[in-house]
Write a protein that holds these residues in place. Structure first.
Motif, PDB file in Angstrom:
ATOM      1  N   LEU A   6       9.208   5.098  -7.438  1.00  0.00           N
ATOM      2  CA  LEU A   6       8.655   3.847  -6.900  1.00  0.00           C
ATOM      3  C   LEU A   6       9.519   3.469  -5.706  1.00  0.00           C
ATOM      4  O   LEU A   6      10.643   2.990  -5.868  1.00  0.00           O
ATOM      5  N   MET A   7       9.002   3.702  -4.503  1.00  0.00           N
ATOM      6  CA  MET A   7       9.794   3.525  -3.287  1.00  0.00           C
ATOM      7  C   MET A   7       9.291   2.362  -2.451  1.00  0.00           C
ATOM      8  O   MET A   7       8.086   2.176  -2.271  1.00  0.00           O
ATOM      9  N   SER A   8      10.235   1.596  -1.907  1.00  0.00           N
ATOM     10  CA  SER A   8       9.933   0.547  -0.933  1.00  0.00           C
ATOM     11  C   SER A   8      10.496   0.965   0.416  1.00  0.00           C
ATOM     12  O   SER A   8      11.642   1.430   0.497  1.00  0.00           O
ATOM     13  N   CYS A   9       9.701   0.799   1.459  1.00  0.00           N
ATOM     14  CA  CYS A   9      10.150   1.169   2.796  1.00  0.00           C
ATOM     15  C   CYS A   9       9.384   0.339   3.821  1.00  0.00           C
ATOM     16  O   CYS A   9       8.553  -0.505   3.469  1.00  0.00           O
ATOM     17  N   MET A  10       9.656   0.593   5.106  1.00  0.00           N
ATOM     18  CA  MET A  10       9.019  -0.180   6.173  1.00  0.00           C
ATOM     19  C   MET A  10       8.648   0.729   7.343  1.00  0.00           C
ATOM     20  O   MET A  10       9.355   1.690   7.659  1.00  0.00           O
ATOM     21  N   TYR A  11       7.520   0.425   7.964  1.00  0.00           N
ATOM     22  CA  TYR A  11       7.080   1.008   9.236  1.00  0.00           C
ATOM     23  C   TYR A  11       7.065   2.535   9.237  1.00  0.00           C
ATOM     24  O   TYR A  11       7.519   3.175  10.181  1.00  0.00           O
ATOM     25  N   GLN A  12       6.520   3.109   8.174  1.00  0.00           N
ATOM     26  CA  GLN A  12       6.323   4.556   8.141  1.00  0.00           C
ATOM     27  C   GLN A  12       4.969   4.897   8.761  1.00  0.00           C
ATOM     28  O   GLN A  12       3.963   4.260   8.468  1.00  0.00           O
TER      29      GLN A  12
END
Length: 264
Positions: A6-12
């Protein structure tokens, strides 16, 4: 048994983060960006779902990933981690050995100047009910979270717009309330390439305000006792006076009651 990241990231812009993070299992990637879109890509090891969203806040991202998960076991992950090659087998083996509901693994910090290496777990140990760990260490049996309708408090965490920290401590405390089968495990599940903190700017007024909010959310009946622990532990690490620290803690306590953000 199935294991899911379960990954959280930004602007991929694409799925390149799968290789960058060494994901080798099913995964839910919540990508905070400027569009709302769901994409699914099949790999030899499983299926990765990327949910791009205009919604902001780390806790909201974590909750969105939880809502979309279908696995037996979940591994919380951030975009500055590189998972170890054998993490799937390690998670499966750890749960087989312990019959745990929650297992906390070692993380190897690769930027010790910013985030000093934490003491490694050297054996399987049951965790004290008052102890919590950063989310990147945490795995859990999805059933325990679903059965108890657990989620991250969206008022807390980076990007929340309210209180910039402690979402993981509150979530871990909720896990403690639901089960006592929580253990450390000596395996290293990932390397952590920490970047500059998006929220910590020193032990300033905002820090103590947010700490007051956290303490009230965590232990409302004990908050005015617990706040003194933070005063005594941190007064030598800040330019603020003890009366000013206490004032900001009290402001944060009142602020969380009314769901108010910090103001100078």
């Amino acid at each position: 048994m199935s294991v899911e990241i379960l990954m959280s990231c930004m602007y991929q812009n694409d799925f390149s983060i799968v290789k960058k993070s060494n994901i080798q299992s099913n995964a839910i990637i919540v990508n905070q960006t400027n569009i709302d879109k769901v994409e699914i890509k099949e790999y030899d090891f499983g299926i990765v779902k990327m949910i791009s969203t205009t919604e902001r806040g780390l806790s909201k991202s974590r909750n969105m990933a939880l809502k979309n998960s279908t696995a037996d076991f979940c591994v919380i992950c951030d975009d500055d981690e590189v998972l170890t090659d054998n993490y799937v087998e390690m998670v499966e083996e750890a749960y087989n050995q312990t019959n745990a509901d929650v297992i906390v693994f070692n993380i190897k910090s690769m930027n010790i100047n910013f985030r000093p290496q934490e003491k490694f777990f050297e054996k399987i140990t049951k965790i004290n009910k008052y102890k919590s760990y950063s989310s990147v260490h945490v795995t859990f049996r999805r059933k325990i979270v679903n059965d108890n309708a657990l989620s991250f408090n969206s008022y807390f965490g980076s990007g929340s717009g309210f209180y910039s920290m402690a979402e993981d401590s509150l979530f871990f405390d909720d896990l403690h309330k639901c089960t006592d089968k929580i253990y450390t495990y000596p395996g290293i599940i990932a390397e952590l390439y920490s970047k500059d903190s998006t929220w910590f700017k020193g032990f300033n007024k905002k820090y103590f305000y947010d700490t007051g909010a956290f303490l009230y959310a965590w232990k409302p009946k004990m908050v005015h006792l617990l706040k003194w622990y933070y005063v005594m532990r941190l007064f030598k690490k800040t330019e603020l006076s003890v009366p000013e620290i206490t004032k900001q803690l009290n402001r944060g306590i009142k602020g969380y009651k009314n769901k108010e953000i910090y103001k100078e």
